[in-house]
Scaffold this motif. Structure first.
Motif, PDB file in Angstrom:
ATOM      1  N   ILE A 131       0.839  -1.202   0.000  1.00  0.00           N
ATOM      2  CA  ILE A 131       0.000   0.000   0.000  1.00  0.00           C
ATOM      3  C   ILE A 131       0.874   1.252   0.000  1.00  0.00           C
ATOM      4  CG2 ILE A 131      -1.768   1.288   1.236  1.00  0.00           C
ATOM      5  CD1 ILE A 131      -2.675  -1.363  -0.063  1.00  0.00           C
ATOM      6  N   ALA A 132       1.962   1.237   0.760  1.00  0.00           N
ATOM      7  CA  ALA A 132       2.861   2.395   0.800  1.00  0.00           C
ATOM      8  C   ALA A 132       3.465   2.657  -0.580  1.00  0.00           C
ATOM      9  CB  ALA A 132       3.963   2.163   1.827  1.00  0.00           C
ATOM     10  N   ASN A 133       3.804   1.594  -1.287  1.00  0.00           N
ATOM     11  CA  ASN A 133       4.325   1.761  -2.649  1.00  0.00           C
ATOM     12  C   ASN A 133       3.281   2.392  -3.555  1.00  0.00           C
ATOM     13  OD1 ASN A 133       6.590   0.499  -1.679  1.00  0.00           O
ATOM     14  ND2 ASN A 133       6.287  -1.410  -2.786  1.00  0.00           N
ATOM     15  N   GLY A 134       2.029   1.960  -3.399  1.00  0.00           N
ATOM     16  CA  GLY A 134       0.950   2.544  -4.189  1.00  0.00           C
ATOM     17  C   GLY A 134       0.744   4.018  -3.879  1.00  0.00           C
ATOM     18  N   MET A 135       0.962   4.402  -2.622  1.00  0.00           N
ATOM     19  CA  MET A 135       0.841   5.816  -2.248  1.00  0.00           C
ATOM     20  C   MET A 135       1.858   6.668  -3.008  1.00  0.00           C
ATOM     21  SD  MET A 135       0.341   5.718   1.870  1.00  0.00           S
ATOM     22  CE  MET A 135      -1.116   5.010   2.635  1.00  0.00           C
ATOM     23  N   LEU A 136       3.085   6.176  -3.125  1.00  0.00           N
ATOM     24  CA  LEU A 136       4.119   6.940  -3.823  1.00  0.00           C
ATOM     25  C   LEU A 136       3.764   7.122  -5.293  1.00  0.00           C
ATOM     26  CD1 LEU A 136       7.307   5.363  -2.197  1.00  0.00           C
ATOM     27  CD2 LEU A 136       6.339   7.619  -1.762  1.00  0.00           C
ATOM     28  N   VAL A 137       3.201   6.086  -5.902  1.00  0.00           N
ATOM     29  CA  VAL A 137       2.749   6.208  -7.290  1.00  0.00           C
ATOM     30  C   VAL A 137       1.648   7.261  -7.388  1.00  0.00           C
ATOM     31  CG1 VAL A 137       1.657   5.008  -9.221  1.00  0.00           C
ATOM     32  CG2 VAL A 137       3.389   3.837  -7.859  1.00  0.00           C
ATOM     33  N   SER A 138       0.701   7.206  -6.465  1.00  0.00           N
ATOM     34  CA  SER A 138      -0.420   8.163  -6.479  1.00  0.00           C
ATOM     35  C   SER A 138       0.043   9.595  -6.267  1.00  0.00           C
ATOM     36  CB  SER A 138      -1.445   7.786  -5.399  1.00  0.00           C
ATOM     37  OG  SER A 138      -2.021   6.532  -5.663  1.00  0.00           O
ATOM     38  N   VAL A 139       1.090   9.781  -5.477  1.00  0.00           N
ATOM     39  CA  VAL A 139       1.619  11.128  -5.252  1.00  0.00           C
ATOM     40  C   VAL A 139       2.050  11.754  -6.577  1.00  0.00           C
ATOM     41  CG1 VAL A 139       3.587  12.402  -4.303  1.00  0.00           C
ATOM     42  CG2 VAL A 139       2.303  10.838  -2.848  1.00  0.00           C
ATOM     43  N   ALA A 176      -3.105  12.373  -2.125  1.00  0.00           N
ATOM     44  CA  ALA A 176      -2.776  11.039  -2.634  1.00  0.00           C
ATOM     45  C   ALA A 176      -2.626  10.028  -1.510  1.00  0.00           C
ATOM     46  CB  ALA A 176      -1.488  11.112  -3.455  1.00  0.00           C
ATOM     47  N   VAL A 177      -1.940  10.431  -0.441  1.00  0.00           N
ATOM     48  CA  VAL A 177      -1.730   9.509   0.683  1.00  0.00           C
ATOM     49  C   VAL A 177      -3.055   9.173   1.358  1.00  0.00           C
ATOM     50  CG1 VAL A 177      -0.703   9.312   2.987  1.00  0.00           C
ATOM     51  CG2 VAL A 177       0.657  10.208   1.084  1.00  0.00           C
ATOM     52  N   LEU A 178      -3.878  10.192   1.613  1.00  0.00           N
ATOM     53  CA  LEU A 178      -5.141   9.960   2.309  1.00  0.00           C
ATOM     54  C   LEU A 178      -6.085   9.070   1.505  1.00  0.00           C
ATOM     55  CD1 LEU A 178      -7.137  10.569   4.615  1.00  0.00           C
ATOM     56  CD2 LEU A 178      -7.862  12.584   3.320  1.00  0.00           C
ATOM     57  N   LEU A 179      -6.274   9.382   0.233  1.00  0.00           N
ATOM     58  CA  LEU A 179      -7.273   8.651  -0.547  1.00  0.00           C
ATOM     59  C   LEU A 179      -6.758   7.320  -1.079  1.00  0.00           C
ATOM     60  CD1 LEU A 179      -9.252  11.392  -2.479  1.00  0.00           C
ATOM     61  CD2 LEU A 179      -9.542  10.479  -0.181  1.00  0.00           C
ATOM     62  N   THR A 180      -5.458   7.074  -0.969  1.00  0.00           N
ATOM     63  CA  THR A 180      -4.940   5.734  -1.264  1.00  0.00           C
ATOM     64  C   THR A 180      -5.096   4.828  -0.055  1.00  0.00           C
ATOM     65  OG1 THR A 180      -3.315   6.633  -2.820  1.00  0.00           O
ATOM     66  CG2 THR A 180      -2.948   4.397  -2.053  1.00  0.00           C
ATOM     67  N   ALA A 181      -4.901   5.401   1.131  1.00  0.00           N
ATOM     68  CA  ALA A 181      -5.007   4.609   2.352  1.00  0.00           C
ATOM     69  C   ALA A 181      -6.450   4.375   2.769  1.00  0.00           C
ATOM     70  CB  ALA A 181      -4.251   5.300   3.488  1.00  0.00           C
ATOM     71  N   LEU A 182      -7.326   5.355   2.514  1.00  0.00           N
ATOM     72  CA  LEU A 182      -8.702   5.294   3.010  1.00  0.00           C
ATOM     73  C   LEU A 182      -9.457   4.036   2.575  1.00  0.00           C
ATOM     74  CD1 LEU A 182     -10.835   6.772   4.649  1.00  0.00           C
ATOM     75  CD2 LEU A 182     -11.490   8.016   2.575  1.00  0.00           C
ATOM     76  N   PRO A 183      -9.415   3.638   1.283  1.00  0.00           N
ATOM     77  CA  PRO A 183     -10.152   2.429   0.903  1.00  0.00           C
ATOM     78  C   PRO A 183      -9.704   1.180   1.647  1.00  0.00           C
ATOM     79  CG  PRO A 183      -9.535   3.690  -1.038  1.00  0.00           C
ATOM     80  CD  PRO A 183      -8.816   4.297   0.120  1.00  0.00           C
ATOM     81  N   GLU A 184      -8.435   1.148   2.048  1.00  0.00           N
ATOM     82  CA  GLU A 184      -7.940  -0.025   2.766  1.00  0.00           C
ATOM     83  C   GLU A 184      -8.566  -0.115   4.157  1.00  0.00           C
ATOM     84  OE1 GLU A 184      -6.245  -2.103   1.001  1.00  0.00           O
ATOM     85  OE2 GLU A 184      -6.326  -0.614  -0.617  1.00  0.00           O
ATOM     86  N   TYR A 185      -8.756   1.022   4.806  1.00  0.00           N
ATOM     87  CA  TYR A 185      -9.405   1.034   6.117  1.00  0.00           C
ATOM     88  C   TYR A 185     -10.895   0.719   6.004  1.00  0.00           C
ATOM     89  CZ  TYR A 185      -5.200   3.034   8.209  1.00  0.00           C
ATOM     90  OH  TYR A 185      -3.919   3.230   8.664  1.00  0.00           O
TER      91      TYR A 185
END
Length: 327
Positions: A39-47, A271-280
């Motif tokens: 998920i952290a890797n996906g956040m960097l892509v989204s940024v 990017a960080v918030l909306l990438t992490a939010l679906p996981e929660y």
């Protein structure tokens, strides 16, 4: 609106903070499990995707939605270069960025012809759908509906399927591109971009080549998002046309708005918030979309200028000259 610009000491603090954050993130793989690392890797892509999007829609002020096209061009360029031509994946990152910049050049053609607002939005949407049609029908090159797999590679004896190694590469690329974008927007060119956003006719009357400003901004946006596409291709390991449709565009647009139009810091936060939010929200099966929409709407109602406006009130350290405080 008037704003309090940071002092020299505050600017030094901001620079220190900029480099301290990625330095701390270097320790992240030591404290996470493989799923969280993914998920952290996906956040960097989204940024990077959000950063490229906010350049054209927030900083330049053009209602352009070619972002998904740049992303797909970068991902497929990286996959084709690596799988069919044997180019090492690391070398495909700047090459994918170059192809994304070419896409930015093509997408800016309509803007250079004087097309603006909703008309530009429709044309750039059509450009994105045209590229997705190409991914589907150029089967000998792209694999069609089957997609394009990324070949297995190693770096220093470590497989590039290792999420920890990918994290460090993604982090380095993200930091470099964010820093380069910050420097670009703080330069004379960045001021020209803001001038075009505020009043293009007045800017042209000052002998500023507005067409060149628009072209270069689109191309830099395409380069950043194209590089993100190359990271995404390695992140997921298999590129499919469905990854570059309207759903991705809507998600990217939401990240820009939640973070704050025209804010580099906002692009990161959104990017960080909306990438992490679906996981929660996976803890609420069947209700994820509802809760996601309510949270995004709530953030925008409470903070119409995005999360960046909240941080600006906390400290002048977070003031960005190229961020629009009010519409």
């Amino acid at each position: 609106m008037s704003q309090i610009m940071p002092s020299a000491r505050q600017r030094k603090t901001r620079t220190l903070l900029f480099w301290a954050v990625p330095a701390v993130l270097l320790l992240l793989p030591l404290t996470t499990n493989p799923y969280t690392q993914f998920i952290a890797n996906g956040m960097l892509v989204s940024v990077l995707v959000t950063l490229g999007f906010t350049l054209t829609i927030g900083n330049l002020g053009q209602l352009a939605f070619a972002n998904t096209a740049f992303f797909g061009i970068g991902a497929y360029s990286s996959a084709i270069l690596a799988a069919k031509l044997g180019v090492p994946w690391l070398l495909t990152i700047p090459l994918a960025g170059a192809f994304g910049a070419l896409g930015g050049f093509l997408a800016s053609a309509a803007a250079l012809r004087g097309i603006r607002t909703y008309y530009l939005a429709i044309i750039t949407l059509a450009f994105g759908e045209l590229m997705r049609w190409a991914y589907l029908h150029a089967k000998p090159l792209t694999g069609g509906t089957d997609g394009m797999p990324m070949p297995r590679e190693t770096l220093l004896g470590i497989s590039l399927t290792d999420d920890t190694l990918k994290f460090y590469i993604f982090l380095a690329v993200t930091v470099l591109l964010v820093k380069a974008t910050l420097n670009l927007m703080r330069s004379h060119f960045g001021r020209a971009v803001m001038a075009v956003r505020e009043n293009e006719i007045a800017t042209a009357s000052l002998a500023i080549p507005t067409a060149r400003v628009i072209l270069v901004t689109f191309m830099w946006s395409g380069f950043v998002v194209g590089c993100a596409g190359a990271l995404f291709a390695r992140h997921v390991g298999h590129v499919f046309p469905e990854s570059f449709g309207m759903l991705h565009l809507i998600a990217s647009f939401a990240m820009v708005l939640v973070g704050g139009l025209g804010s580099v810091l906002g692009a990161v936060l959104g990017a960080v918030l909306l990438t992490a939010l679906p996981e929660y929200l996976r803890a609420f099966p069947g209700m994820e979309e509802l809760f996601f929409g309510l949270i995004v709407a709530g953030v925008l109602v409470a903070m119409p200028m995005g999360l960046a406006s909240l941080l600006r009130r906390v400290s002048p350290i977070f003031v960005e000259r190229f961020y629009r405080e009010a519409p």
